[in-house]
Design an enzyme around this catalytic site. Structure first.
Site, PDB file in Angstrom:
ATOM      1  N   CYS A 250       0.816  -1.234   0.000  1.00  0.00           N
ATOM      2  CA  CYS A 250       0.000   0.000   0.000  1.00  0.00           C
ATOM      3  C   CYS A 250       0.843   1.275   0.000  1.00  0.00           C
ATOM      4  O   CYS A 250       0.655   2.163  -0.838  1.00  0.00           O
ATOM      5  CB  CYS A 250      -0.995  -0.009   1.156  1.00  0.00           C
ATOM      6  SG  CYS A 250      -0.265   0.102   2.803  1.00  0.00           S
ATOM      7  N   HIS A 298      -2.940   1.236   6.821  1.00  0.00           N
ATOM      8  CA  HIS A 298      -3.206   1.145   5.384  1.00  0.00           C
ATOM      9  C   HIS A 298      -3.382   2.545   4.807  1.00  0.00           C
ATOM     10  O   HIS A 298      -3.863   3.474   5.484  1.00  0.00           O
ATOM     11  CB  HIS A 298      -4.471   0.321   5.128  1.00  0.00           C
ATOM     12  CG  HIS A 298      -4.686   0.019   3.676  1.00  0.00           C
ATOM     13  ND1 HIS A 298      -3.862  -0.830   2.962  1.00  0.00           N
ATOM     14  CD2 HIS A 298      -5.616   0.459   2.781  1.00  0.00           C
ATOM     15  CE1 HIS A 298      -4.281  -0.907   1.703  1.00  0.00           C
ATOM     16  NE2 HIS A 298      -5.339  -0.121   1.573  1.00  0.00           N
ATOM     17  N   HIS A 310      -5.641   1.755  -4.644  1.00  0.00           N
ATOM     18  CA  HIS A 310      -4.739   1.276  -3.587  1.00  0.00           C
ATOM     19  C   HIS A 310      -4.310  -0.150  -3.865  1.00  0.00           C
ATOM     20  O   HIS A 310      -4.876  -0.844  -4.727  1.00  0.00           O
ATOM     21  CB  HIS A 310      -5.426   1.372  -2.215  1.00  0.00           C
ATOM     22  CG  HIS A 310      -6.565   0.413  -2.028  1.00  0.00           C
ATOM     23  ND1 HIS A 310      -6.754  -0.308  -0.870  1.00  0.00           N
ATOM     24  CD2 HIS A 310      -7.592   0.037  -2.860  1.00  0.00           C
ATOM     25  CE1 HIS A 310      -7.842  -1.073  -0.993  1.00  0.00           C
ATOM     26  NE2 HIS A 310      -8.364  -0.870  -2.176  1.00  0.00           N
TER      27      HIS A 310
END
Length: 335
Positions: A250, A298, A310
């Site tokens: 990420c 995240h 993402h």
């Protein structure tokens, strides 16, 4: 064949040359006028400021506004505290005032009795009714009674004066702080209005990429580059610790996307949180970083309309999805 005198020849040539110059000048004037009429000759146009330039102006204004806001908050907090202190002192002063008034009334009653009946009447009564061994004691009691009244009044007035003095200082401070609060509020309002004016001047842009939704709105040049870069990686696999160009985790994806725009982010969600400017969710724009979970575990690249691109997790490639599938921790704007 007759010849023209030399001086006449020179004059004629000069006249013809001057005529030609005047004719050429008239032609140039006519051509220029036609060009202006046709819009061919115009003043150089000034390019409208870019999103990044307006952002820089807003940042400069915000540098002025933020200290003003914090000073306003400080003065407001102090004002609230001092108003409470003043109200508490007022509550203490009220019973003291009553106590002082009652004590003064008792002294007044004592003075009135002596004025009406005279001290000799009381002393005569004591001489007739009192025993010799009690006369001195009763006279002492009478004297102490008056002294006690005086002492009580003096004590009450001293305490009352102390509280009055403290309250006067607080009231003066409250007046000063109220004025400061109003001045700071006016300054904040002025800068706030300028920032809103700058925000309204933000040019709207369109970002089209094959793998992401079309974005219409305010998008900076760096954000456009980051969005196109990240969207160009949709479908690439998730690999823990990878930063591209063919696989990502990420924070690796957001780092890769902004590196293409000349902005260098650390390959760690917590650091990326601290490397961007805090943005309220209501003010989030395409290109901002959106973080999730209380531990900031995240991050994605916001596309607007509650969408992001993402790198989700192992087994799921880079993709576009809703930000509402996870608890949003906040937004940051790199650069």
């Amino acid at each position: 064949m007759a010849t023209m005198p030399p001086h006449r020849h020179d004059l004629s040539a000069s006249a013809r040359s001057g005529g030609l110059r005047r004719a050429a000048h008239r032609v140039l004037v006519l051509v220029a006028a036609a060009a202006v009429g046709a819009g061919l000759l115009t003043a150089p146009a000034h390019a409208a400021p870019t999103v990044d330039e307006i952002e820089a102006q807003i940042d400069k204004k915000w540098e002025q506004l933020e200290p003003t806001i914090e000073q306003y908050n400080k003065v407001r907090a102090q004002l609230k505290t001092n108003r409470k202190k003043s109200a508490d002192l007022q509550k203490k002063i009220e019973p003291l005032a009553l106590q002082s008034e009652l004590a003064l009334n008792r002294v007044g009653d004592l003075a009135s009795r002596y004025y009406i009946s005279g001290p000799s009447h009381d002393i005569g009564a004591l001489l007739v009714s009192a025993k010799p061994d009690t006369l001195t004691e009763q006279l002492t009691i009478l004297d102490r009674l008056a002294a006690q009244e005086r002492k009580e009044v003096e004590g009450v007035l001293a305490v009352r004066a102390k509280y009055d003095g403290e309250k006067q200082k607080l009231d003066t401070l409250i007046v000063t702080q109220t004025r400061q609060q109003n001045e700071l509020a006016a300054k904040k309002k002025q800068i706030d209005a300028e920032i809103k004016q700058l925000e309204a001047a933000m040019p709207k842009t369109t970002v089209k990429t094959a793998s992401c939704p079309t974005i219409n709105g305010v998008v900076s040049e760096a954000a456009r580059t980051a969005i196109k870069t990240a969207c160009g990686k949709v479908g690439k696999p998730y690999v823990w610790g990878a930063t591209g160009p063919n696989s990502f985790d990420c924070s690796g994806l957001t780092q890769f996307a902004y590196k293409a725009a000349g902005i260098y982010l650390t390959h760690h969600t917590g650091d990326q949180w601290n490397e961007g400017k805090a943005i309220a969710r209501a003010d989030a724009r395409p290109g901002d970083l959106v973080f999730f979970f209380s531990g900031l575990s995240h991050v994605g690249l916001y596309l607007g309309n509650n969408q992001m691109v993402h790198a989700p997790r192992a087994g799921k490639p880079v993709q576009v999805s809703s930000i509402n599938t996870m608890p949003v921790a906040g937004f940051r704007r790199p650069g």
